[in-house]
Motif scaffolding. Structure first.
Motif, mmCIF file in Angstrom:
data_model
loop_
_atom_site.group_PDB
_atom_site.id
_atom_site.type_symbol
_atom_site.label_atom_id
_atom_site.label_comp_id
_atom_site.label_asym_id
_atom_site.label_seq_id
_atom_site.Cartn_x
_atom_site.Cartn_y
_atom_site.Cartn_z
ATOM 1 N N PRO A 83 0.809 -1.231 0.000
ATOM 2 C CA PRO A 83 0.000 0.000 0.000
ATOM 3 C C PRO A 83 0.835 1.271 0.000
ATOM 4 O O PRO A 83 0.395 2.292 -0.534
ATOM 5 N N LYS A 84 2.029 1.217 0.572
ATOM 6 C CA LYS A 84 2.879 2.421 0.631
ATOM 7 C C LYS A 84 3.437 2.787 -0.747
ATOM 8 O O LYS A 84 3.796 3.937 -0.992
ATOM 9 N N ARG A 85 3.507 1.830 -1.633
ATOM 10 C CA ARG A 85 4.013 2.077 -2.989
ATOM 11 C C ARG A 85 2.886 2.184 -4.019
ATOM 12 O O ARG A 85 3.148 2.411 -5.202
ATOM 13 N N PHE A 86 1.667 2.030 -3.562
ATOM 14 C CA PHE A 86 0.514 2.033 -4.462
ATOM 15 C C PHE A 86 0.062 3.477 -4.661
ATOM 16 O O PHE A 86 -0.445 4.120 -3.751
ATOM 17 N N SER A 87 0.257 3.992 -5.860
ATOM 18 C CA SER A 87 0.037 5.427 -6.121
ATOM 19 C C SER A 87 -1.430 5.731 -6.411
ATOM 20 O O SER A 87 -2.239 4.837 -6.674
ATOM 21 N N ILE A 88 -1.736 7.011 -6.407
ATOM 22 C CA ILE A 88 -3.101 7.424 -6.735
ATOM 23 C C ILE A 88 -3.445 7.075 -8.180
ATOM 24 O O ILE A 88 -4.586 6.709 -8.495
ATOM 25 N N ASP A 89 -2.451 7.117 -9.061
ATOM 26 C CA ASP A 89 -2.701 6.730 -10.455
ATOM 27 C C ASP A 89 -2.900 5.224 -10.592
ATOM 28 O O ASP A 89 -3.661 4.775 -11.459
ATOM 29 N N ASP A 90 -2.237 4.444 -9.754
ATOM 30 C CA ASP A 90 -2.491 3.000 -9.731
ATOM 31 C C ASP A 90 -3.947 2.744 -9.354
ATOM 32 O O ASP A 90 -4.634 1.927 -9.982
ATOM 33 N N ALA A 91 -4.418 3.455 -8.340
ATOM 34 C CA ALA A 91 -5.809 3.286 -7.897
ATOM 35 C C ALA A 91 -6.777 3.667 -9.011
ATOM 36 O O ALA A 91 -7.773 2.966 -9.256
ATOM 37 N N ARG A 92 -6.506 4.747 -9.681
ATOM 38 C CA ARG A 92 -7.377 5.172 -10.784
ATOM 39 C C ARG A 92 -7.398 4.130 -11.903
ATOM 40 O O ARG A 92 -8.450 3.828 -12.469
ATOM 41 N N ALA A 93 -6.227 3.573 -12.205
ATOM 42 C CA ALA A 93 -6.142 2.569 -13.276
ATOM 43 C C ALA A 93 -6.921 1.312 -12.902
ATOM 44 O O ALA A 93 -7.638 0.746 -13.740
ATOM 45 N N TRP A 94 -6.825 0.887 -11.663
ATOM 46 C CA TRP A 94 -7.569 -0.304 -11.247
ATOM 47 C C TRP A 94 -9.065 -0.017 -11.234
ATOM 48 O O TRP A 94 -9.861 -0.862 -11.635
ATOM 49 N N ALA A 95 -9.443 1.174 -10.821
ATOM 50 C CA ALA A 95 -10.867 1.534 -10.785
ATOM 51 C C ALA A 95 -11.484 1.556 -12.186
ATOM 52 O O ALA A 95 -12.689 1.316 -12.339
ATOM 53 N N GLU A 96 -10.674 1.847 -13.182
ATOM 54 C CA GLU A 96 -11.163 1.865 -14.563
ATOM 55 C C GLU A 96 -11.761 0.520 -14.970
ATOM 56 O O GLU A 96 -12.597 0.458 -15.866
ATOM 57 N N THR A 97 -11.323 -0.564 -14.333
ATOM 58 C CA THR A 97 -11.768 -1.905 -14.734
ATOM 59 C C THR A 97 -12.937 -2.414 -13.901
ATOM 60 O O THR A 97 -13.427 -3.511 -14.142
ATOM 61 N N PHE A 98 -13.396 -1.645 -12.921
ATOM 62 C CA PHE A 98 -14.444 -2.120 -12.027
ATOM 63 C C PHE A 98 -15.703 -2.493 -12.806
ATOM 64 O O PHE A 98 -16.230 -1.687 -13.567
ATOM 65 N N ASP A 99 -16.190 -3.717 -12.575
ATOM 66 C CA ASP A 99 -17.389 -4.164 -13.282
ATOM 67 C C ASP A 99 -18.294 -5.046 -12.426
ATOM 68 O O ASP A 99 -19.275 -5.592 -12.919
ATOM 69 N N SER A 100 -17.963 -5.190 -11.130
ATOM 70 C CA SER A 100 -18.776 -6.031 -10.259
ATOM 71 C C SER A 100 -18.583 -5.571 -8.818
ATOM 72 O O SER A 100 -17.482 -5.174 -8.433
ATOM 73 N N TRP A 101 -19.645 -5.637 -8.024
ATOM 74 C CA TRP A 101 -19.579 -5.086 -6.667
ATOM 75 C C TRP A 101 -18.548 -5.803 -5.804
ATOM 76 O O TRP A 101 -17.911 -5.190 -4.943
#
Length: 234
Positions: A83-101
């Motif tokens: 989590p300490k190396r997980f950037s805000i852009d990483d989070a945005r990129a992963w969120a782009e793929t969200f398709d299920s709760w």
């Protein structure tokens, strides 16, 4: 071959092992809970957690697992990324793929462990996509539980955001908004009153969705067992 359940295992070996655990019966059964199964192998969360514990944290490998697109591998990625190396852009990129709760709820548990969880909540709440907006409120719920040292004022400040989106009628948004409100109210007695006041206001709303969110939250926040637990924490 390296033991696929060891810290030295590669992403390819872990993925191969996941395929040996696949269950079409469990995969089909997941649909009863509103889970999309196109990217799933049908592996329960218990075995996934066991694998994550055995392979331990490896930031780069976690990204390889995520990029496989396999839901179970993505859950394991969330548990083994740093989590300490997980950037805000990483989070945005992963969120782009969200398709299920279920993916949203698993990944947002990681997001609240990062340093940029609060800006992401505001950003995701403003996003019109159903699962991205759900992520904002799932993050509030997870943070209410996990971020023990966060001041109460942080969570009280989320109540207007909850009220602002309580009219979103989409199933996976409204349930997350409700979840966030309930978790704030159950965090500590100091937050119970403000959360309950918000719930009561929503319960009296002319909007059907807001009214459902409010009434359900009032029911839980006034439950004697909830009040008992809060009293013990005080």
């Amino acid at each position: 071959m390296t033991d696929p359940l060891s810290p030295a295992s590669t992403a390819a070996e872990i993925l191969a092992h996941l395929h040996t655990l696949a269950s079409e019966e469990k995969r089909q059964g997941m649909q009863r809970f509103g889970i999309r199964i196109e990217r799933s192998l049908g592996i329960p969360h218990g075995p996934q957690r066991d694998i994550a514990r055995k392979i331990k944290r490896n930031h780069e490998r976690a990204f390889e697992l995520w990029e496989s697109g396999i839901v179970e591998a993505q859950f394991i990625a969330c548990s083994t990324v740093d989590p300490k190396r997980f950037s805000i852009d990483d989070a945005r990129a992963w969120a782009e793929t969200f398709d299920s709760w279920d993916v949203v709820d698993g990944v947002t548990s990681l997001f609240v462990d990062t340093d940029h969880w609060q800006p992401l909540i505001a950003e995701f709440a403003a996003d019109e996509r159903e699962f991205v907006r759900r992520a904002a409120f799932a993050m509030i719920a997870w943070a209410s539980v996990h971020r023990k040292k966060e001041p109460d004022a942080t969570f009280e400040a989320f109540l207007p955001l909850i009220e602002a989106h309580a009219g979103d009628p989409r199933n996976f948004v409204k349930k997350a908004v409700n979840w966030a409100l309930r978790e704030i109210g159950k965090r500590r007695m100091a937050l119970h009153g403000p959360a309950l006041a918000t719930a009561e206001k929503l319960a009296a709303s002319p909007d059907k969705t807001a009214r459902w969110i409010g009434k359900d939250a009032v029911r839980e926040l006034t439950n004697p067992k909830t009040l008992e637990r809060l009293a013990r924490r005080s």
